[in-house]
Design a protein around this motif. Structure first.
Motif: not given
Length: 314
Positions: A207-219
């Motif tokens: 969850i921690n790494t996914l939250s850090q990559a949240l903006m690129p993933i959302l885009y």
């Protein structure tokens, strides 16, 4: 005016897809390639759900076998498997190369599609052959070093371009038989599931790494898949297919600009020359399609003029 509006919508879609290469590179700093694609395409498939309900207000005959859920799922499974290969190679390749290079190599599918079509007994024009040779020359300047070697990332992008070309042919085949939005939904779901299964075995998901990559993933998921896909569908309603392909190929330019502005990526003179030559080759490969589109449009205009003259005489 409607044609101009369509072209602007397609150009906006190309810009979103171009900057998506930058988002994909940034996301790779926090999560693995399969994890990124798995979550990204899951979001992309969810973003299509509202569109499926909106465009399905007047559903066709439920008894039509071509439109059956089973048939769409089967087509989506095959398309999704090919998409998984193309997207995985692209994402892994981005670890070892720049966003601009990845975009230009990926867009070779514009040239590869008609060449792969040879195996389907499709006609390939002289302009396509010439464009292919020019594009390969540009690819050489962009990727091949003085030691006559190509980097690992660029090689993966090149193999991935072949899968993107096959993917376009698969979509072209099934889009005439099934609902396009449903086909896209199931192929995105398939790609997401295959990516997440692979990530489960070879990557660490947290969850921690996914939250850090949240903006690129959302885009990458919502903007690149949901918004840009919608813009493409709406834009192509009043745009000729060959013109649309040329406008959408501008994603290579936007990816290069994005890589320079956001990631401080730069290309040498030799590499920039290679990009320009590749772009010329890709555009030249569409010359025959432009001619056919103009001839078809002239025939439609002539038929409309004749019909209007007959109505005036009556």
């Amino acid at each position: 005016m409607s044609v101009l509006k369509s072209n602007l919508l397609l150009l906006l879609a190309a810009a979103i897809w171009g900057f998506a290469f930058v988002a994909q590179r940034v996301g790779m700093e926090y999560v693995g390639p399969f994890t990124f694609n798995g979550v990204r395409f899951a979001l992309g498939s969810l973003s299509l759900v509202p569109l499926m309900f909106f465009f399905n207000k007047n559903p066709q005959d439920k008894g039509n076998k071509e439109q059956s859920l089973k048939h769409v799922m089967g087509a989506g499974l095959l398309a999704g498997a090919v998409l998984f290969m193309g997207a995985s190679l692209q994402q892994i390749g981005l670890v070892y190369t720049t966003a601009g290079k990845a975009a230009f190599i990926t867009c070779l599918y514009i040239v590869l599609v008609p060449l792969v079509g040879i195996f389907l007994k499709q006609y390939v024009s002289m302009s396509t052959w010439l464009g292919s040779v020019i594009a390969v020359a540009g690819l050489y300047l962009l990727c091949v070093k003085d030691s006559f070697s190509i980097s690992y990332g660029e090689f993966l992008e090149l193999v991935g371009a072949l899968f993107w070309a096959v993917h376009i042919l698969v979509i072209d085949h099934f889009s005439r038989k099934v609902d396009v939005l449903k086909l896209s939904f199931f192929q995105f779901v398939t790609c997401s599931v295959m990516s997440l299964i692979t990530a489960f075995f070879i990557e660490t998901i947290s969850i921690n790494t996914l939250s850090q990559a949240l903006m690129p993933i959302l885009y990458g998921g919502i903007c690149s898949v949901g918004i840009a896909y919608t813009l493409q569908v709406v834009g192509q309603k009043n745009a000729q297919p060959s013109h649309a392909a040329i406008i959408l190929s501008m994603e290579t330019v936007f990816a290069t600009i994005g890589g320079w502005m956001i990631l401080n990526e730069t290309l040498g003179r030799r590499e920039l020359l290679g990009c320009i030559i590749m772009l010329v080759g890709m555009l030249l490969s569409q010359l025959q399609n432009i001619r056919q589109s103009k001839e078809k449009q002239n025939e439609l205009d002539l038929a409309y003029s004749c019909q209007k003259s007959q109505q005036e005489l009556q």
